[in-house]
Every structure is written in structure tokens, then in C-alpha cells.
Design an enzyme around this catalytic site. Sequence first.
Site, PDB file in Angstrom:
ATOM      1  N   CYS A  54      -6.109   1.528  -2.025  1.00 43.10           N
ATOM      2  CA  CYS A  54      -5.095   2.670  -2.421  1.00 43.10           C
ATOM      3  C   CYS A  54      -4.868   2.661  -3.929  1.00 43.10           C
ATOM      4  O   CYS A  54      -4.162   3.617  -4.545  1.00 43.10           O
ATOM      5  CB  CYS A  54      -4.282   2.657  -1.638  1.00 43.10           C
ATOM      6  SG  CYS A  54      -3.004   1.760  -1.407  1.00 43.10           S
ATOM      7  N   CYS A 102      -2.754   4.882   2.562  1.00 43.50           N
ATOM      8  CA  CYS A 102      -4.155   4.078   2.579  1.00 43.50           C
ATOM      9  C   CYS A 102      -4.984   3.999   3.547  1.00 43.50           C
ATOM     10  O   CYS A 102      -4.400   3.942   5.075  1.00 43.50           O
ATOM     11  CB  CYS A 102      -3.496   2.577   2.495  1.00 43.50           C
ATOM     12  SG  CYS A 102      -4.759   1.153   1.855  1.00 43.50           S
ATOM     13  N   CYS A 120       0.882  -1.290   0.032  1.00 41.73           N
ATOM     14  CA  CYS A 120       0.050  -0.101  -0.282  1.00 41.73           C
ATOM     15  C   CYS A 120       0.821   1.320   0.000  1.00 41.73           C
ATOM     16  O   CYS A 120       1.964   1.308   0.212  1.00 41.73           O
ATOM     17  CB  CYS A 120      -0.928   0.138   1.257  1.00 41.73           C
ATOM     18  SG  CYS A 120      -2.018  -1.403   1.313  1.00 41.73           S
ATOM     19  N   CYS A 150      -2.622  -3.226  -3.380  1.00 39.32           N
ATOM     20  CA  CYS A 150      -3.786  -3.079  -2.564  1.00 39.32           C
ATOM     21  C   CYS A 150      -5.005  -2.606  -3.629  1.00 39.32           C
ATOM     22  O   CYS A 150      -4.894  -1.763  -4.325  1.00 39.32           O
ATOM     23  CB  CYS A 150      -3.659  -1.843  -1.627  1.00 39.32           C
ATOM     24  SG  CYS A 150      -5.079  -1.550  -0.545  1.00 39.32           S
TER      25      CYS A 150
END
Length: 92
Positions: free
Chosen positions: A89, A59, A55, A86
Site C-alpha cells: 500500500c 491496504c 499500512c 508496507c
Amino acid sequence: MSKTFGGRDAIAHLYQNEAHMNDLAQETMWQAVIDCDPAYDGQFFYGVKTVGVYCRPSCRSKTPLRKNTLFFATENDAKQAGFRPCKRCRPE
């Protein structure tokens, strides 16, 4: 055979790229993750070993436990360690 995230090879790769972490201390990066601080986006990425994702520091997903978190200098470093982006994000 199950895939292991953040294993010995990933950690070795992480240490090789430690010089590229913009001299950010581990605690500074961890605090940026806790605060979901967008000021650190692009300076590092973090991977969550338990779910196999990486991430941006900003995030908004649930904050992982510190023991399950690895830091990476680049997105490519996280991918090479076996983490996927992810879906929340979208660090790609």
C-alpha cells in the site's frame, strides 16, 4: 538481539498519542482495516507486529489477526515504534 515490534516502548508511545487518533474508537479502526476502507486513509495507520510493517486502512494485504495489530495516529508514530512501510500500500 532480535528487534521487537510493538513492545512496551511502542505501546507507551501509542498511548501518548491517543488524543490524536481523531476520537476514533479501536473497534471503528479495526472495522476499517477489515473492510479495507479508503475513507479512513490519513486518519490513522496500523502496524502488524508479526511482520513489522505499517499500512493504510485501505491496504489489500491479508488482514492481520487483531491481537497482532497496533494503531497509530501518524506515519511517524509507526516508524518511531520500529515499523517499516508496507510494500503493497506504500503509506509513505
